[in-house]
Design a protein around this motif. Sequence first.
Motif, PDB file in Angstrom:
ATOM      1  N   ALA A 130     -60.769  57.544 -29.718  1.00  0.00           N
ATOM      2  CA  ALA A 130     -59.494  57.826 -29.060  1.00  0.00           C
ATOM      3  C   ALA A 130     -58.387  56.954 -29.646  1.00  0.00           C
ATOM      4  O   ALA A 130     -57.260  57.409 -29.855  1.00  0.00           O
ATOM      5  CB  ALA A 130     -59.621  57.589 -27.561  1.00  0.00           C
ATOM      6  N   GLN A 131     -58.745  55.690 -29.931  1.00  0.00           N
ATOM      7  CA  GLN A 131     -57.719  54.779 -30.457  1.00  0.00           C
ATOM      8  C   GLN A 131     -57.323  55.143 -31.881  1.00  0.00           C
ATOM      9  O   GLN A 131     -56.158  55.039 -32.264  1.00  0.00           O
ATOM     10  CB  GLN A 131     -58.228  53.336 -30.394  1.00  0.00           C
ATOM     11  N   MET A 135     -53.331  57.524 -33.346  1.00  0.00           N
ATOM     12  CA  MET A 135     -52.406  57.355 -34.457  1.00  0.00           C
ATOM     13  C   MET A 135     -51.897  58.706 -34.946  1.00  0.00           C
ATOM     14  O   MET A 135     -50.712  58.895 -35.189  1.00  0.00           O
ATOM     15  CB  MET A 135     -53.109  56.655 -35.626  1.00  0.00           C
ATOM     16  N   PHE A 136     -52.845  59.651 -35.100  1.00  0.00           N
ATOM     17  CA  PHE A 136     -52.463  60.961 -35.626  1.00  0.00           C
ATOM     18  C   PHE A 136     -51.713  61.778 -34.582  1.00  0.00           C
ATOM     19  O   PHE A 136     -50.804  62.524 -34.901  1.00  0.00           O
ATOM     20  CB  PHE A 136     -53.714  61.721 -36.086  1.00  0.00           C
ATOM     21  N   GLN A 137     -52.113  61.619 -33.339  1.00  0.00           N
ATOM     22  CA  GLN A 137     -51.426  62.382 -32.288  1.00  0.00           C
ATOM     23  C   GLN A 137     -49.980  61.939 -32.149  1.00  0.00           C
ATOM     24  O   GLN A 137     -49.077  62.751 -32.053  1.00  0.00           O
ATOM     25  CB  GLN A 137     -52.154  62.208 -30.951  1.00  0.00           C
ATOM     26  N   VAL A 138     -49.761  60.620 -32.194  1.00  0.00           N
ATOM     27  CA  VAL A 138     -48.409  60.109 -31.992  1.00  0.00           C
ATOM     28  C   VAL A 138     -47.524  60.331 -33.220  1.00  0.00           C
ATOM     29  O   VAL A 138     -46.421  60.845 -33.135  1.00  0.00           O
ATOM     30  CB  VAL A 138     -48.452  58.606 -31.628  1.00  0.00           C
ATOM     31  N   GLU A 140     -48.233  62.176 -36.074  1.00  0.00           N
ATOM     32  CA  GLU A 140     -48.241  63.455 -36.780  1.00  0.00           C
ATOM     33  C   GLU A 140     -48.336  64.642 -35.840  1.00  0.00           C
ATOM     34  O   GLU A 140     -48.319  65.791 -36.273  1.00  0.00           O
ATOM     35  CB  GLU A 140     -49.400  63.488 -37.791  1.00  0.00           C
ATOM     36  N   GLY A 141     -48.484  64.365 -34.563  1.00  0.00           N
ATOM     37  CA  GLY A 141     -48.481  65.432 -33.573  1.00  0.00           C
ATOM     38  C   GLY A 141     -49.627  66.421 -33.687  1.00  0.00           C
ATOM     39  O   GLY A 141     -49.472  67.593 -33.355  1.00  0.00           O
ATOM     40  N   VAL A 142     -50.787  65.960 -34.158  1.00  0.00           N
ATOM     41  CA  VAL A 142     -51.907  66.887 -34.267  1.00  0.00           C
ATOM     42  C   VAL A 142     -52.611  67.016 -32.916  1.00  0.00           C
ATOM     43  O   VAL A 142     -52.382  66.212 -32.013  1.00  0.00           O
ATOM     44  CB  VAL A 142     -52.921  66.420 -35.342  1.00  0.00           C
ATOM     45  N   SER A 143     -53.476  68.018 -32.805  1.00  0.00           N
ATOM     46  CA  SER A 143     -54.199  68.242 -31.548  1.00  0.00           C
ATOM     47  C   SER A 143     -55.262  67.179 -31.350  1.00  0.00           C
ATOM     48  O   SER A 143     -55.647  66.480 -32.290  1.00  0.00           O
ATOM     49  CB  SER A 143     -54.867  69.615 -31.572  1.00  0.00           C
ATOM     50  N   ARG A 144     -55.757  67.106 -30.130  1.00  0.00           N
ATOM     51  CA  ARG A 144     -56.750  66.084 -29.820  1.00  0.00           C
ATOM     52  C   ARG A 144     -58.028  66.284 -30.635  1.00  0.00           C
ATOM     53  O   ARG A 144     -58.644  65.340 -31.102  1.00  0.00           O
ATOM     54  CB  ARG A 144     -57.063  66.143 -28.323  1.00  0.00           C
TER      55      ARG A 144
END
Lengths: 346, 379
Positions: A130-131, A135-138, A140-144
């Motif tokens: 999750a940690q 990085m990618f979610q915040v 680059e806005g990718v899905s979970r």
Amino acid sequence: MTHQEAAPEPTGTAAAVAEPPLLDVRDLRVEFRTRDGVAKAVNGVSYHVARGQTLAVLGESGSGKSVTAQAVMGILDSPPGFLTGGEIVFQGRDLLTLRREERRRIRGAKMAMIFQDALSSLNPVLSVGAQLGEMFQVHEGVSRKEARARAVELMERVKIPAARERVGDYPHQFSGGMRQRIMIAMALALGPDLIIADEPTTALDVTVQAQVMDLLAELQRELTMGLILITHDLGVVADVADTIAVMYAGRIVETAPVHQLYKAPAHPYTRGLLDSIPRLDQKGRQLYAIKGMPPNLTAVPPGCPFHPRCPLVRDVCRTDPPPLYEVGPGRTSACHFWKETLDGAR
Amino acid sequence: MAHDDAGAPSSGTPAPGTPAPGAGQPGTSAPGTPAADSPEPVLEVRDLVKHFPLTRGVLVKKQVGAVQAVDGVSFDLHRGETLGIVGESGCGKSTVAKLLVGLEHPTAGQIRYRGEDISTLSGRALKAVRRNIQMVFQDPYTSLNPRMTVGDIIGEPYEIHPEAAPKGERRRRVQELLEVVGLDPEYVNRYPHQFSGGQRQRIGIARGLALRPEIIVADEPVSALDVSVQSQVVNLLERLQDEFGLSYVFIAHDLSVVRHICDRVAVMYLGRLAELGTDEQIYEHPTHPYTQALLSAVPVPDPDARTHRDRILLAGDVPSPANPPSGCRFRTRCWKAQDRCAEISPPLEVPAEFRRTPGPVRHPSACHFAEERTVVPNG
């Protein structure tokens, strides 16, 4: 060192002649306002690092090596720390003139930091997957789901065995060496151009330290990143650094390519450090000891801050702070008597 | 580690002991107890075992296993010698230290001080022995009570062993001790927070010396210090050894410091000794694969060594001491491991193939496939 990019570099280091350095710190000043007075933790520090290069910042506790790095990253605790001067030029832009939001976008994506203590740097109640994925979610806005897949990839990249099974594990379920690998993975996540590693292996056992340093060096070469390695360990430095900046009482006292620094130091403090470490390959009876102890930063001695401990001290050292003398190609020393030191005076 | 205790652990109520004959003063040469110049070791450790039980349940505790922190360790400590115990975290070296000074009780095995097994002693007899075996701790920040003055910290051993110094003389003794470790005797009324890390470690050493012990067990005494201060403390420890004829058990993870200060070195892995020998035998002629890997992993402060070093990179981490591998404990990370290593635990003795070889390669090494390999480039 600020004037140096123009000068050609005859030494065969990887530093490009024309290309501006990746990071160019100029005359940085940080002070801590405490109840006991103002501590000048960083007092006019300049260094630069190019892509694919490793700069080691060597110093003892309180020398200002970590505070400089925190200022560069923009994570200085303020208050009590205040940036009072200097420039931090990263890829041609002075970070200190940027707006907070712009700075934040650079941090993490373009420059990342690895801390000493992986256990307290990781969130204990979130799984490492999750940690890493965050990085990618915040950024680059990718899905979970996508983020989780990328987290596994990263863990494989830093050679964590059975990454797919362990992505849901929590930090405490990993050993010290594995946690430090996760820290490295996190730093690498967004493909930064510069990594600052603050004592990355100090908390680790030697056999694990060797694994982690090898991994870090390998990734740095592969991705041609710039690496600033902050450490107190003269052994680790000798293994990986291209250039070394030695800090003492908030200042850089010597900069040199690694081989030259170990062969012939140009500052008595560096010489003292080299003479005072016990060696694995030598059995000696009496160790050299630098007398006294590092100064309190709220009351740094006038003149050269090292003068009360220096074996070569003369009157001028007590009154005139030495400038950074250019003592050779790519070499500087803040000692009035650098020539004598270079010639082996002790 | 306790937050405040003095080097001498208190054992029950301080009963007045027999007045010690001629408790020497710092500076004079006579050590606490006169002994004949015999090769007899001052400390003999035999098959020392310490298992910490792992329990489950709150009301009804059930033992579900044991952390085998120390599992069959034997060595001798000779008079005036420094024995280094090296190993990585979790190998049990600090537990050995605690067992030696009596902060832990062994599950099995013997610790013989001057021929007498101290693990079976109690009461007055134990107290008398403890006077002679003192400890210096790693962390100079947590091992000194912040509410006590330096004078009280260094003088506390005299409260527990009142026979060591008459009341009226204690202050003077403490000041002498401060001087011996290179601190200003005027500092007796200061508090620990007024000192730097290196100075605090000197205070810890002064406390260890207060009772004029024969043996000092130092657990990572310089690991928390900066390089420039570390060498000062190492030199101090060496000077004190010469001056007072001390024997040291020096526990550390830094192999360079150990080589510098120790006469003999024991390499420990997961509760057992892997190899034991003089500094030359261990550093220049190691025969155990773990020692070789450990030595090869130490960064050498010489950038020219980068290219011509023989590096052995071990895979994986140290297994849990609660569930150690069968047979040889190093086998899970060893590149030489074969079936036999899982079945038979190799004893710590001179390997058969070296028994008739003269020279430094002939020393105890707990490996079925011991073989010499030089990993430290000669400086």
